[in-house]
Scaffold this motif. Structure first.
Motif, PDB file in Angstrom:
ATOM      1  N   ASP A   6       0.826  -1.197   0.000  1.00  0.00           N
ATOM      2  CA  ASP A   6       0.000   0.000   0.000  1.00  0.00           C
ATOM      3  C   ASP A   6       0.868   1.258   0.000  1.00  0.00           C
ATOM      4  O   ASP A   6       0.558   2.246  -0.679  1.00  0.00           O
ATOM      5  N   VAL A   7       1.961   1.220   0.738  1.00  0.00           N
ATOM      6  CA  VAL A   7       2.845   2.381   0.851  1.00  0.00           C
ATOM      7  C   VAL A   7       3.439   2.762  -0.501  1.00  0.00           C
ATOM      8  O   VAL A   7       3.573   3.948  -0.837  1.00  0.00           O
ATOM      9  N   VAL A   8       3.802   1.772  -1.309  1.00  0.00           N
ATOM     10  CA  VAL A   8       4.418   2.065  -2.607  1.00  0.00           C
ATOM     11  C   VAL A   8       3.374   2.230  -3.711  1.00  0.00           C
ATOM     12  O   VAL A   8       3.712   2.308  -4.898  1.00  0.00           O
ATOM     13  N   LYS A   9       2.104   2.279  -3.331  1.00  0.00           N
ATOM     14  CA  LYS A   9       1.002   2.591  -4.250  1.00  0.00           C
ATOM     15  C   LYS A   9       0.906   1.605  -5.414  1.00  0.00           C
ATOM     16  O   LYS A   9       0.684   1.993  -6.562  1.00  0.00           O
ATOM     17  N   THR A  10       1.058   0.322  -5.122  1.00  0.00           N
ATOM     18  CA  THR A  10       0.976  -0.679  -6.184  1.00  0.00           C
ATOM     19  C   THR A  10      -0.327  -1.468  -6.173  1.00  0.00           C
ATOM     20  O   THR A  10      -0.569  -2.257  -7.080  1.00  0.00           O
ATOM     21  N   LEU A  11      -1.166  -1.297  -5.153  1.00  0.00           N
ATOM     22  CA  LEU A  11      -2.370  -2.106  -5.026  1.00  0.00           C
ATOM     23  C   LEU A  11      -3.468  -1.649  -5.978  1.00  0.00           C
ATOM     24  O   LEU A  11      -3.744  -0.462  -6.114  1.00  0.00           O
ATOM     25  N   SER A  12      -4.096  -2.618  -6.626  1.00  0.00           N
ATOM     26  CA  SER A  12      -5.225  -2.318  -7.506  1.00  0.00           C
ATOM     27  C   SER A  12      -6.512  -2.259  -6.689  1.00  0.00           C
ATOM     28  O   SER A  12      -6.776  -3.146  -5.881  1.00  0.00           O
ATOM     29  N   PRO A  13      -7.349  -1.264  -6.910  1.00  0.00           N
ATOM     30  CA  PRO A  13      -8.640  -1.225  -6.216  1.00  0.00           C
ATOM     31  C   PRO A  13      -9.676  -2.143  -6.839  1.00  0.00           C
ATOM     32  O   PRO A  13     -10.749  -2.357  -6.273  1.00  0.00           O
ATOM     33  N   HIS A  14      -9.367  -2.722  -8.003  1.00  0.00           N
ATOM     34  CA  HIS A  14     -10.360  -3.501  -8.732  1.00  0.00           C
ATOM     35  C   HIS A  14      -9.977  -4.964  -8.933  1.00  0.00           C
ATOM     36  O   HIS A  14     -10.825  -5.774  -9.285  1.00  0.00           O
ATOM     37  N   GLY A  15      -8.731  -5.297  -8.745  1.00  0.00           N
ATOM     38  CA  GLY A  15      -8.268  -6.656  -9.003  1.00  0.00           C
ATOM     39  C   GLY A  15      -7.285  -6.669 -10.154  1.00  0.00           C
ATOM     40  O   GLY A  15      -7.517  -6.029 -11.194  1.00  0.00           O
ATOM     41  N   ALA A  16      -6.188  -7.365  -9.982  1.00  0.00           N
ATOM     42  CA  ALA A  16      -5.117  -7.367 -10.978  1.00  0.00           C
ATOM     43  C   ALA A  16      -5.589  -7.926 -12.316  1.00  0.00           C
ATOM     44  O   ALA A  16      -6.307  -8.923 -12.375  1.00  0.00           O
ATOM     45  N   ARG A  17      -5.145  -7.276 -13.405  1.00  0.00           N
ATOM     46  CA  ARG A  17      -5.420  -7.736 -14.769  1.00  0.00           C
ATOM     47  C   ARG A  17      -4.133  -7.611 -15.586  1.00  0.00           C
ATOM     48  O   ARG A  17      -3.965  -6.652 -16.343  1.00  0.00           O
ATOM     49  N   PRO A  18      -3.206  -8.545 -15.424  1.00  0.00           N
ATOM     50  CA  PRO A  18      -1.944  -8.439 -16.163  1.00  0.00           C
ATOM     51  C   PRO A  18      -2.162  -8.297 -17.667  1.00  0.00           C
ATOM     52  O   PRO A  18      -3.030  -8.953 -18.245  1.00  0.00           O
ATOM     53  N   PHE A  19      -1.374  -7.415 -18.274  1.00  0.00           N
ATOM     54  CA  PHE A  19      -1.355  -7.162 -19.715  1.00  0.00           C
ATOM     55  C   PHE A  19      -2.634  -6.521 -20.252  1.00  0.00           C
ATOM     56  O   PHE A  19      -2.777  -6.350 -21.456  1.00  0.00           O
ATOM     57  N   ASP A  20      -3.555  -6.171 -19.387  1.00  0.00           N
ATOM     58  CA  ASP A  20      -4.796  -5.550 -19.837  1.00  0.00           C
ATOM     59  C   ASP A  20      -4.594  -4.040 -19.988  1.00  0.00           C
ATOM     60  O   ASP A  20      -3.843  -3.415 -19.220  1.00  0.00           O
ATOM     61  N   ALA A  21      -5.272  -3.444 -20.958  1.00  0.00           N
ATOM     62  CA  ALA A  21      -5.155  -2.007 -21.157  1.00  0.00           C
ATOM     63  C   ALA A  21      -5.643  -1.230 -19.940  1.00  0.00           C
ATOM     64  O   ALA A  21      -5.218  -0.096 -19.707  1.00  0.00           O
ATOM     65  N   ASP A  22      -6.527  -1.836 -19.145  1.00  0.00           N
ATOM     66  CA  ASP A  22      -7.089  -1.166 -17.968  1.00  0.00           C
ATOM     67  C   ASP A  22      -6.423  -1.599 -16.664  1.00  0.00           C
ATOM     68  O   ASP A  22      -6.957  -1.322 -15.588  1.00  0.00           O
ATOM     69  N   ARG A  23      -5.280  -2.252 -16.733  1.00  0.00           N
ATOM     70  CA  ARG A  23      -4.623  -2.716 -15.513  1.00  0.00           C
ATOM     71  C   ARG A  23      -4.234  -1.528 -14.645  1.00  0.00           C
ATOM     72  O   ARG A  23      -3.868  -0.464 -15.143  1.00  0.00           O
ATOM     73  N   ASP A  24      -4.330  -1.727 -13.317  1.00  0.00           N
ATOM     74  CA  ASP A  24      -4.049  -0.609 -12.417  1.00  0.00           C
ATOM     75  C   ASP A  24      -3.338  -1.035 -11.142  1.00  0.00           C
ATOM     76  O   ASP A  24      -3.410  -0.360 -10.126  1.00  0.00           O
ATOM     77  N   GLY A  25      -2.660  -2.173 -11.168  1.00  0.00           N
ATOM     78  CA  GLY A  25      -1.888  -2.569  -9.999  1.00  0.00           C
ATOM     79  C   GLY A  25      -2.062  -4.025  -9.633  1.00  0.00           C
ATOM     80  O   GLY A  25      -2.726  -4.796 -10.330  1.00  0.00           O
ATOM     81  N   ILE A  26      -1.469  -4.391  -8.507  1.00  0.00           N
ATOM     82  CA  ILE A  26      -1.446  -5.790  -8.081  1.00  0.00           C
ATOM     83  C   ILE A  26      -2.565  -6.092  -7.092  1.00  0.00           C
ATOM     84  O   ILE A  26      -3.169  -5.194  -6.509  1.00  0.00           O
ATOM     85  N   THR A  27      -2.807  -7.373  -6.932  1.00  0.00           N
ATOM     86  CA  THR A  27      -3.681  -7.883  -5.890  1.00  0.00           C
ATOM     87  C   THR A  27      -2.856  -8.836  -5.040  1.00  0.00           C
ATOM     88  O   THR A  27      -2.154  -9.700  -5.574  1.00  0.00           O
ATOM     89  N   VAL A  28      -2.900  -8.667  -3.745  1.00  0.00           N
ATOM     90  CA  VAL A  28      -2.152  -9.555  -2.852  1.00  0.00           C
ATOM     91  C   VAL A  28      -2.996 -10.790  -2.557  1.00  0.00           C
ATOM     92  O   VAL A  28      -4.164 -10.680  -2.175  1.00  0.00           O
ATOM     93  N   GLY A  29      -2.406 -11.944  -2.744  1.00  0.00           N
ATOM     94  CA  GLY A  29      -3.092 -13.193  -2.426  1.00  0.00           C
ATOM     95  C   GLY A  29      -2.327 -13.962  -1.375  1.00  0.00           C
ATOM     96  O   GLY A  29      -1.309 -13.498  -0.863  1.00  0.00           O
ATOM     97  N   GLU A  30      -2.815 -15.133  -1.061  1.00  0.00           N
ATOM     98  CA  GLU A  30      -2.072 -15.992  -0.142  1.00  0.00           C
ATOM     99  C   GLU A  30      -2.096 -17.415  -0.645  1.00  0.00           C
ATOM    100  O   GLU A  30      -2.972 -17.827  -1.420  1.00  0.00           O
ATOM    101  N   GLY A  31      -1.104 -18.145  -0.222  1.00  0.00           N
ATOM    102  CA  GLY A  31      -0.979 -19.525  -0.652  1.00  0.00           C
ATOM    103  C   GLY A  31       0.386 -20.054  -0.266  1.00  0.00           C
ATOM    104  O   GLY A  31       1.179 -19.368   0.384  1.00  0.00           O
ATOM    105  N   ALA A  32       0.670 -21.264  -0.677  1.00  0.00           N
ATOM    106  CA  ALA A  32       1.951 -21.885  -0.330  1.00  0.00           C
ATOM    107  C   ALA A  32       2.347 -22.859  -1.416  1.00  0.00           C
ATOM    108  O   ALA A  32       1.503 -23.401  -2.140  1.00  0.00           O
ATOM    109  N   GLY A  33       3.640 -23.063  -1.530  1.00  0.00           N
ATOM    110  CA  GLY A  33       4.133 -24.005  -2.508  1.00  0.00           C
ATOM    111  C   GLY A  33       5.341 -24.760  -1.993  1.00  0.00           C
ATOM    112  O   GLY A  33       5.982 -24.357  -1.013  1.00  0.00           O
ATOM    113  N   ALA A  34       5.641 -25.853  -2.654  1.00  0.00           N
ATOM    114  CA  ALA A  34       6.825 -26.651  -2.337  1.00  0.00           C
ATOM    115  C   ALA A  34       7.173 -27.480  -3.565  1.00  0.00           C
ATOM    116  O   ALA A  34       6.293 -27.808  -4.372  1.00  0.00           O
TER     117      ALA A  34
END
Length: 389
Positions: free
Chosen positions: A177-205
């Motif tokens: 939030d501090v670096v102003k990267t969060l999208s208010p609408h939900g991330a849309r990579p490569f979309d003309a209307d993209r406006d930032g990231i969405t933080v998710g959660e999960g795990a991998g191995a």
């Protein structure tokens, strides 16, 4: 090519509690964004399109360990192992090491998962396992893959496990939030209307193994980790320098001895600058390989950005492509932004005739850049992911 076996993968994501569920959802173009409110005991992780840092749960340490241990058990089972052999390597990725066996409110948000929890999931004696903690911002899991591969190829052991998790919490959410990267609408990579990231959660191995060790026990790998490159570019504070991204991809392909790439699983988070820089680099790579256009897509329109753990779903997507010859699209991509010649951003899944090499990109703040090359084992696997109609 000096490759190691990608023996098994585990993933818990907002699309479901297994790698197969993630892969099916990705091929179907599903977006898992929703409201915060998933029960803490539910192993289905969460994605939040927009929420204030104060509304995020804290601490997150217990959640991270629950998710990471679930993914670890999956990876071992997929590798055909009941536990890590003596003398193995465990690489834990997160922001800082977990210094306490039980996470507290001061460390739970940015530390862990704790190695002791992973040892229990691996049925492994800590005294007979080498443990390394790696933190390279959002490229951490990819850096860990390269480190573990080098460790195996140096002859220090035959088996390595890399594990990590990201859980929604106030600390990490506020940092975005501090670096102003969060999208208010939900991330849309490569979309003309993209406006930032969405933080998710999960795990991998994932489990890596030397080729002789895999052959000795008759295990068929999911894919080969045939190349890797990790470059720290101090000229830029963010991962948005096309030249650095291009250098990283070229170095990984050179390491793999690969003269072509059939698919790029992009880091693409949904920011205007970052997506454009990566697309420019992929297009230039296509020109140098005389392979155009190179198809690419990103999972972050489906499950958001898992931060330090973001390379895990990328590896699952690349492995699925190599196994089934299906190119996944980018969920949420409706109106593709103009892209340079030589690159194709996929809006939906499609079949392809060639699936030999895939690049997985993972970039982070501080100029942390990593690219991994996965190569096909050949033929259809004994247990392919469930077919998508």
């Amino acid at each position: 090519m000096t490759a190691v076996a990608l023996a098994g993968l585990g993933l818990v994501s907002p699309l479901g509690p297994t790698p197969e569920a993630f892969w099916r959802g990705l091929l179907h173009g599903r977006r898992a964004f929703g409201r915060l409110g998933c029960p803490q005991g539910d192993f289905r992780s969460r994605v939040v399109a927009a929420v204030s840092p104060d509304d995020c749960p804290a601490p997150a340490g217990h959640r991270k360990e629950a998710l990471a241990t679930a993914a670890t058990r999956q990876a071992l089972a997929a590798a055909g192992l009941t536990g890590l052999p003596d003398g193995s390597l465990l690489v834990v990725v997160s922001q800082t090491p977990a210094l306490r066996a039980v996470p507290d409110e001061q460390s739970g948000d940015f530390a862990g998962p704790h190695p002791e929890a992973l040892f229990a999931a691996c049925r492994t004696d800590a005294r007979r396992t080498s443990v390394v903690h790696l933190s390279h911002a959002c490229a951490s899991a990819a850096f860990a893959a390269a480190f573990a591969r080098d460790w195996l190829l140096s002859g220090l052991g035959t088996t390595a496990l890399v594990a990590g998790a990201s859980a929604l919490n106030r600390y990490e959410y506020a940092s975005m939030d501090v670096v102003k990267t969060l999208s208010p609408h939900g991330a849309r990579p490569f979309d003309a209307d993209r406006d930032g990231i969405t933080v998710g959660e999960g795990a991998g191995a994932f489990v890596l193994e030397t080729a002789p060790a895999a052959r000795a026990r008759g295990h068929r790998p999911t894919a080969w980790l045939s190349g890797a490159a990790c470059l720290v570019d101090t000229s830029e504070s963010v991962a948005s320098a096309p030249a650095a991204v291009l250098d990283c991809m070229r170095a990984a392909l050179d390491d793999a001895g690969a003269r072509r790439v059939d698919y790029v699983h992009a880091h693409a988070t949904g920011t205007v600058q970052g997506d454009a820089a990566e697309a420019e680099a992929v297009a230039e790579l296509a020109g140098s390989l005389d392979r155009a256009p190179i198809p690419m897509s990103s999972h972050k329109g489906a499950i958001g950005h898992l931060l330090h753990a973001s390379a895990f779903p990328g590896l699952v997507a690349a492995a699925g492509f190599l196994r089934e010859g299906r190119l996944p699209g980018t969920p949420g991509l409706r109106h593709p932004a103009p892209l340079p010649d030589g690159v194709l951003a996929l809006t939906r899944s499609r079949r392809t005739a060639t699936a030999e090499h895939a690049l997985v990109n993972s970039f982070g703040f501080g100029g942390n850049n990593a690219s991994l090359v996965l190569s096909a084992v050949g033929g259809r696997p004994a247990k392919p992911y469930e077919e998508i109609p």
